[in-house]
Motif scaffolding. Structure first.
Motif, short mmCIF file in Angstrom:
data_model
loop_
_atom_site.label_atom_id
_atom_site.label_comp_id
_atom_site.label_asym_id
_atom_site.label_seq_id
_atom_site.Cartn_x
_atom_site.Cartn_y
_atom_site.Cartn_z
N GLU A 182 -1.81 -3.42 1.51
CA GLU A 182 -1.17 -3.50 2.19
C GLU A 182 -1.00 -3.42 3.75
N GLY A 183 -0.78 -4.60 3.89
CA GLY A 183 -1.49 -5.13 5.80
C GLY A 183 0.48 -4.34 6.92
N ARG A 184 1.47 -4.55 5.87
CA ARG A 184 2.79 -3.95 6.87
C ARG A 184 2.28 -2.31 6.60
N ILE A 185 1.94 -1.61 5.96
CA ILE A 185 2.06 -0.44 5.85
C ILE A 185 0.75 -0.05 7.39
N ALA A 186 0.06 -0.48 7.97
CA ALA A 186 -0.31 -0.38 8.85
C ALA A 186 0.65 -1.15 9.74
N GLN A 187 1.42 -1.76 10.46
CA GLN A 187 2.12 -2.49 11.10
C GLN A 187 3.08 -0.74 11.24
N ILE A 188 3.87 -0.79 9.91
CA ILE A 188 4.81 0.40 9.86
C ILE A 188 3.67 1.75 10.62
N ALA A 189 2.52 2.28 10.51
CA ALA A 189 2.04 3.19 11.12
C ALA A 189 2.39 3.09 12.58
N ARG A 190 2.07 2.03 12.42
CA ARG A 190 1.37 1.44 14.29
C ARG A 190 3.08 1.41 15.17
N GLU A 191 4.08 1.62 14.58
CA GLU A 191 5.71 0.94 15.20
C GLU A 191 5.73 3.21 15.32
N LEU A 192 5.78 3.56 13.70
CA LEU A 192 5.79 4.74 13.75
C LEU A 192 5.02 5.71 15.18
N GLN A 193 3.90 5.17 15.33
CA GLN A 193 2.94 6.23 15.99
C GLN A 193 3.65 5.83 17.50
N LEU A 194 4.46 4.09 18.00
CA LEU A 194 4.80 4.16 19.18
C LEU A 194 6.69 5.07 19.43
N LEU A 195 7.41 5.09 18.11
CA LEU A 195 8.48 5.90 18.82
C LEU A 195 7.98 7.51 18.53
N GLN A 196 6.75 7.93 18.39
CA GLN A 196 6.39 9.64 18.74
C GLN A 196 7.20 9.63 20.32
N SER A 197 7.07 9.01 21.26
CA SER A 197 7.38 8.98 22.12
C SER A 197 8.77 7.61 23.32
N ASN A 198 9.33 7.67 23.63
CA ASN A 198 9.93 7.16 24.51
C ASN A 198 10.00 7.39 25.93
N ARG A 199 9.34 6.39 26.10
CA ARG A 199 8.87 6.01 27.71
C ARG A 199 10.10 6.41 28.94
#
Length: 453
Positions: free
Chosen positions: A318-335
């Motif tokens: 499922e390609g959406r899972i990779a997108q979710i993982a990307r978004e979660l990675q971006l949410l690890q730190s709020n610049r």
């Protein structure tokens, strides 16, 4: 002849000759001269015995406008020249100012001190009898400008010029110090007010920043939770899909075994193989219907089922899972949150405080304003050493002494003349006709004949 009085029913009448009266005064002129001389000598003795009293005056007028321009342009203290003159006048009239000058310069007031009196009592006498503030009459318009005059009456031996000029300088200095003190208090109060507004702006900024950080973190937490929920749902969905696929494969394997389909085939090829045996035929089949899964053959189906059973995760399907993982990675730190927290000088981000800071700097520069040389009033006339005393007025006192002596001598002569005339009248009562002529060796007046009808 002038008739003085008549006695009703009596036998005599009294008449006084004015010429005789003047003659009596002239005859006793020595008495008048003696009284005049004695009175004049008394006046002369008083003139030279009394301590001379002098008077000095100092006149103050409003200062020029440019003298107070620096103070008025400060924007925190407005002082027109007329008001400055009134302030100095109030200081000159102030009891505290006069007492303070008296205490600070006691060597100038030694003649005003009396044994048994306190310093305040000695000052009270000086303040009551010596100093006088003169203001222009508001009903008169002959004065071209406002003024304040201060008069000082002082006895001989007192340095009145130094006292008056010193007191004027003392009052001006005291008022200047009061203005400096008022200006300092006003500036400090204004600075406190401005700093309070800046602190309020800083507090508002900090609260806004904290609120912004909280909102960003809350939004990130919400987004993270939503993505995690979506990821969990997708994985559950993929697991169900894999399980369903395995069930389909198991069913298809059973059908393929029952039909003896080991290799992938088609419905047409399966029918032809039953009729033609082992002949090799190449077919091309076009079919718009979905071929059942068991035509894939037992080998292919078992291989697919075995692969599905050995699969660890279904995320790669499922390609959406990779997108979710990307978004979660971006949410690890709020610049943006990190930048807000790492700000060093936060005052530069305060809004609406630029005018306040400019005013703080301007008020801070007012501390350099030189008030010590501020000219509040213009001394139009300083006290100068008087040419002559105002008291006593020798000529007037001598003239009054001589005049009073002459009047006293005339009164003495008149009294003596009247008393002598009265005695003569009393001694001549009862005679039918009496003509009396009295000539006193002591200078008594002439009495005219008294006729009795």
């Amino acid at each position: 002849m002038t008739s003085i009085s008549r006695i009703p029913g009596g036998s005599s009448s009294d008449e006084i000759d004015l010429f005789a009266l003047f003659q009596a005064i002239w005859q006793q002129k020595k008495i008048i001269i003696a009284a005049t001389v004695v009175s004049g000598l008394v006046a002369l003795g008083y003139v030279y015995a009394v301590t001379p009293e002098y008077q000095v005056t100092s006149v103050l007028r409003p200062a020029a406008i440019n003298e107070l321009d620096a103070l008025n342009r400060s924007g925190v203290y407005t002082l027109p020249p007329s008001e400055a003159l009134l302030k100095v006048g109030a200081s000159l009239e102030s009891y505290d100012s006069r007492l303070g000058f008296f205490r600070d310069n006691q060597e100038l007031f030694t003649q005003f001190k009396r044994p048994g009196r306190t310093l305040e009592q000695s000052f009270e006498e000086f303040n009551r009898d010596s100093l006088k503030l003169v203001l222009p009459d508001p009903k008169k318009a002959d004065s071209l400008s406002a003024f304040i005059a201060l008069e000082l009456n002082y006895p001989k031996g007192v340095d009145g010029v130094q006292i008056l000029n010193g007191f004027v300088d003392y009052a001006v200095k005291a008022e200047r110090e009061q203005i400096a003190s008022d200006l300092k208090v006003i500036v400090n109060n204004r600075l406190t007010e401005l700093k309070g507004k800046i602190d309020a702006a800083r507090s508002s900024y900090e609260m806004g920043k904290e609120a912004r950080i909280a909102k960003l973190q809350e939004a990130d937490n919400l987004k993270r939770a939503q993505l995690q929920d979506e990821l969990k749902a997708l994985r559950q969905q993929l697991k169900v899909v894999r399980t369903d696929r395995m069930a389909q494969l198991t069913e298809a394997i059973g059908i393929a075994k029952s039909l003896g389909i080991q290799k992938p085939t088609t419905p047409s090829a399966l029918g032809d193989s039953a009729r033609m045996g082992d002949s090799s035929v190449m077919r091309t089949e076009i079919n718009n219907q979905q071929i059942p899964l068991y035509f894939m053959g037992v080998e292919a189906l078992e291989a697919e089922r075995s692969a599905l059973q050995q699969r660890k995760t279904d995320d790669f399907t499922e390609g959406r899972i990779a997108q979710i993982a990307r978004e979660l990675q971006l949410l690890q730190s709020n610049r943006e949150v990190e930048v807000l927290k790492q700000r060093q000088n936060e005052d530069v981000f305060l809004s609406g405080v630029e005018p306040l800071r400019a005013e703080v700097v301007r008020l801070g520069n007012l501390s350099n304003l030189d008030i010590s040389n501020l000219k509040l009033v213009s001394v139009d006339r300083k006290a100068l050493e008087p040419m002559r005393p105002v008291k006593p007025q020798k000529a007037l006192i001598l003239a009054l002494g001589v005049l009073l002596g002459a009047i006293l001598g005339v009164l003495i002569v008149l009294i003596r003349h009247l008393l002598g005339t009265r005695r003569a009248q009393l001694s001549g009562v009862g005679s039918p006709v009496m003509t009396a002529k009295l000539s006193s060796e002591k200078g008594s007046g002439k009495v005219l004949q008294n006729d009795r009808s």
